[in-house]
Each structure stands twice: as structure tokens, then as C-alpha cells.
Design an enzyme around this catalytic site. Structure first.
Site, PDB file in Angstrom:
ATOM      1  N   SER A 150       0.835  -1.212   0.000  1.00 40.34           N
ATOM      2  CA  SER A 150       0.000   0.000   0.000  1.00 40.34           C
ATOM      3  C   SER A 150       0.865   1.257   0.000  1.00 40.34           C
ATOM      4  O   SER A 150       0.387   2.341  -0.302  1.00 40.34           O
ATOM      5  CB  SER A 150      -0.910  -0.006   1.224  1.00 40.34           C
ATOM      6  OG  SER A 150      -0.103  -0.042   2.395  1.00 40.34           O
ATOM      7  N   GLU A 151       2.139   1.112   0.342  1.00 39.59           N
ATOM      8  CA  GLU A 151       3.007   2.299   0.410  1.00 39.59           C
ATOM      9  C   GLU A 151       3.746   2.553  -0.906  1.00 39.59           C
ATOM     10  O   GLU A 151       4.665   3.366  -0.949  1.00 39.59           O
ATOM     11  CB  GLU A 151       4.011   2.142   1.563  1.00 39.59           C
ATOM     12  CG  GLU A 151       3.345   2.301   2.914  1.00 39.59           C
ATOM     13  CD  GLU A 151       4.351   2.336   4.061  1.00 39.59           C
ATOM     14  OE1 GLU A 151       4.612   3.436   4.566  1.00 39.59           O
ATOM     15  OE2 GLU A 151       4.869   1.288   4.445  1.00 39.59           O
TER      16      GLU A 151
HETATM   17 ZN    ZN Z   1       6.285   1.900   6.860  1.00 42.43          ZN
END
Ligand code: ZN
Length: 345
Positions: A150-151
Site C-alpha cells: 500500500s506504500e
Molecule cells: Zn512503513
């Protein structure tokens, strides 16, 4: 009487290109000789399977390339090697306790606006090449069975803003993250490796994975290769390769530990001179590593005005003259003054 065969003799047969099947059938193999035979068999098997993959694409790919071309690349030998690198670096991050739970993520640029990256919800210490994902700079994922981290947007925003970034690495090493929680860039002029290879800044806190977080980090990557993400962790990029991006973590984490040890010794740190730092910055520039201090005058270097190691600084030096107040009261005044100053910042 059967002969005993050692690992050294097995290695000699392999080195000469001989056939291990020609060894006497009744020979006794030492345990390390058995290991040497097993390693040899494994390496032959993996090179055979690698050669069945397709080679790297002839022309560079991008997010607009046909899906069939992206798939072909994703399943190629070249991509397989990079996926193995991602697994290897993930393992090293986990072994050094730079990641916790499913934390941390890594990416390697493989085209104009595409990258291979790690999946979500998997420990970085136990990833397999098949887990990896292919993503574009907008976070779309054309290839890979597992869902991307998700990052990833933060990694993509770094690569977008810093065309030299070929790989990015994000993790939560405890000492460095401590500085990130305090919102402090570590003080400088203490260790040459840190000055030459790292260029650190702090990005303010935002919810991980949001475009806003990535934006704040990306705003710093023009002049810094290692960003402390407030209340979160660290992200680094390299213009060389993934291992180099990972090295930035080792260098920063070791440095933050060393600085904390120094701060606890009750003696002021002996820092290098501005001239000595200038020499290191010359090496840094020659390596193509960015630093906002490139081009500054010597007198503007080694400014650690922001750094206040609590314990060491709260104790007055032994021979400091006290005017009217005793040493304890003097120390108390200093602590309170420092706290007020910190609140005013
Ligand atoms: Zn992180």
C-alpha cells in the site's frame, strides 16, 4: 577397503569438469563431501531453469507498453534476477530487525515509469520471487498475483521526482526511527561514512500510503537520499542499485546508535573540523551523491545547533563558573530553558 572422499576432492573433480558418477561406487563420502555434491546439483538445476526464461526486452518498457510485453518481461530471466534481489534485501532487513510484522517495502525501477516491488501483508524476511508485483507510477498493477504494497505510491513519487533513483527501500529501523519520532536530523561531523554516503532530512507525518505522504517525501529527494518519515520510519533511494539503497539504512542506523552512545558518555562529542568535512563532501560530490551542503563555505558547515542530547547537555561542565547559583540550580535552569526553547521552535 573402500576409499574416503572429502569435499575438497569433490570440488577438484567439479573444477576439472569431471563426472561425479565416475567416483568408486563403494566410496565413503564425508558429510561435507555430500554437501558439496548437493550444492553442485542445486546450482546446475537453477542455472538450467534460469536459461528457460526469456531474456530482457530489447526496448525499454513503460506503463503504456502492451500487456503481453509487460507479461513477457515480468516472466523473464532478467526480472527473475531482480525479484530474487528484492527477496534477498528483504531478508537482510528482517534479519537486522529493520522491519516488523509486514512492515517495510522495496522497489526497483525497471522502465521509464514502471517498477518491480514487494507485496503487501508479507514479512520482508520470507518473500518468494513469485510474490513480487509490477506497478506503474500511478500505483496500477498490471502483473503479479499478490497485491502490491500500500506504500508503493511513496516509492513511485520518489522515482518520479528523482530520475536518478533506480531503487528505493523503506523500513523502520529503531534507532533511526527514534530520531524520526523526535523530528530530528542526526547531528553531523562525527563519522566519515555517514557524511559521504548519507544525506538526511525529515518529512512531516502523514498517514502511510496516502499521496500526501509521498508528496512530502518526494519534495526532499532532490537534495537528500535518506528521508526520516516523522513518527514512522525511513525511506532511501539509490542511483546505483537496490543493495546501495539498503546500505543507506545500515549506515544511518549504525550512525544513530553511535550518536546515542556518544550522547550518554557525558562528554561533548569530538567533531571533525569544517575543513575535514569539506574534504568528505568533495568525495561525496565525485560519487554523484546529493547533499544540500555542496557548494557551501567551510564556515557554514558542521552546524549542529539543532542537536541537544538530553543527558550530556543537561549536565554543566565541571569547571563552568557559577554566578550566584549552585551547580544543581544551574543545571535545572538549563534544562528548563532548553525545554522552553524546544517548545518555541
Ligand atoms: Zn512503513
Amino acid at each position: 577397503m573402500p576409499s574416503v572422499i572429502t569435499a575438497k576432492e569433490i570440488e577438484e573433480v567439479i573444477a576439472k569438469g569431471g563426472d561425479l558418477k565416475s567416483l568408486p561406487a563403494d566410496a565413503i563420502l564425508t558429510p561435507s563431501a555430500k554437501d558439496a555434491i548437493r550444492d553442485h546439483a542445486n546450482s546446475r538445476r537453477s542455472s538450467a531453469s534460469a536459461s528457460t526464461g526469456s531474456p530482457a526486452p530489447a526496448k525499454p518498457l513503460n506503463s503504456k507498453s502492451p500487456k503481453s510485453e509487460l507479461d513477457a518481461y515480468f516472466n523473464s530471466t532478467a526480472a527473475r534476477e531482480l525479484k530474487e534481489q528484492l527477496c534477498d534485501i528483504g531478508r537482510r532487513l528482517w534479519q537486522r530487525e529493520y522491519v516488523d510484522g509486514n512492515g517495510g517495502n522495496i522497489a526497483i525501477r525497471v522502465g521509464e515509469d514502471i517498477a518491480l516491488c514487494t507485496p503487501t501483508l508479507v514479512s520482508k524476511g520470507f518473500m518468494k520471487p513469485e510474490d513480487m508485483c509490477l506497478v506503474d507510477f500511478e500505483g496500477n498493477q498490471p502483473c503479479g498475483a499478490k497485491k502490491r504494497t500500500s506504500e508503493i505510491l511513496m516509492h513511485m513519487q520518489i522515482m518520479k521526482r528523482q530520475p536518478k533513483a533506480v531503487a528505493t527501500c523503506h523500513c523502520h529501523p529503531p534507532y533511526s526511527t527514534g530520531f524520526a519520532v523526535a523530528g530530528l536530523v542526526p547531528p553531523t561531523c562525527m563519522i566519515p561514512e555517514y557524511e559521504v554516503f548519507s544525506s538526511v532530512a525529515v518529512a512531516p507525518y502523514r498517514t502511510p500510503g496516502t499521496p500526501e505522504m509521498g508528496q512530502l517525501v518526494a519534495d526532499l529527494v532532490d537534495k537528500h537520499n535518506t528521508i526520516l518519515m516523522a513518527n514512522h520510519g525511513v525511506v532511501s533511494w539509490s542511483h546505483n542499485n537496490l543493495e546501495d539503497a539498503y546500505f543507506k539504512m545500515e549506515i544511518l542506523e549504525a550512525y544513530c546508535r553511535t550518536v546515542l552512545v556518544t550522547a550518554q558518555l557525558g562528554k561533548p562529542a569530538q567533531t571533525m573540523t569544517s575543513g575535514q568535512l569539506q574534504d568528505l563532501l568533495k568525495i561525496k560530490a565525485s560519487l554523484g551523491i546529493p547533499d544540500p551542503r555542496h557548494g557551501l563555505k567551510e564556515c557554514e558547515l558542521c552546524d549542529n545547533a539543532e542537536w541537544r542530547p538530553g543527558v550530556a547537555c543537561a549536565l554543566p561542565a565541571k569547571d563552568t563558573p557559577t554566578i550566584g547559583l549552585d551547580a544543581d540550580a544551574e543545571a535545572m535552569v538549563k534544562v528548563i530553558t532548553d525545554q522552553l526553547l524546544a517548545q518555541m521552535r
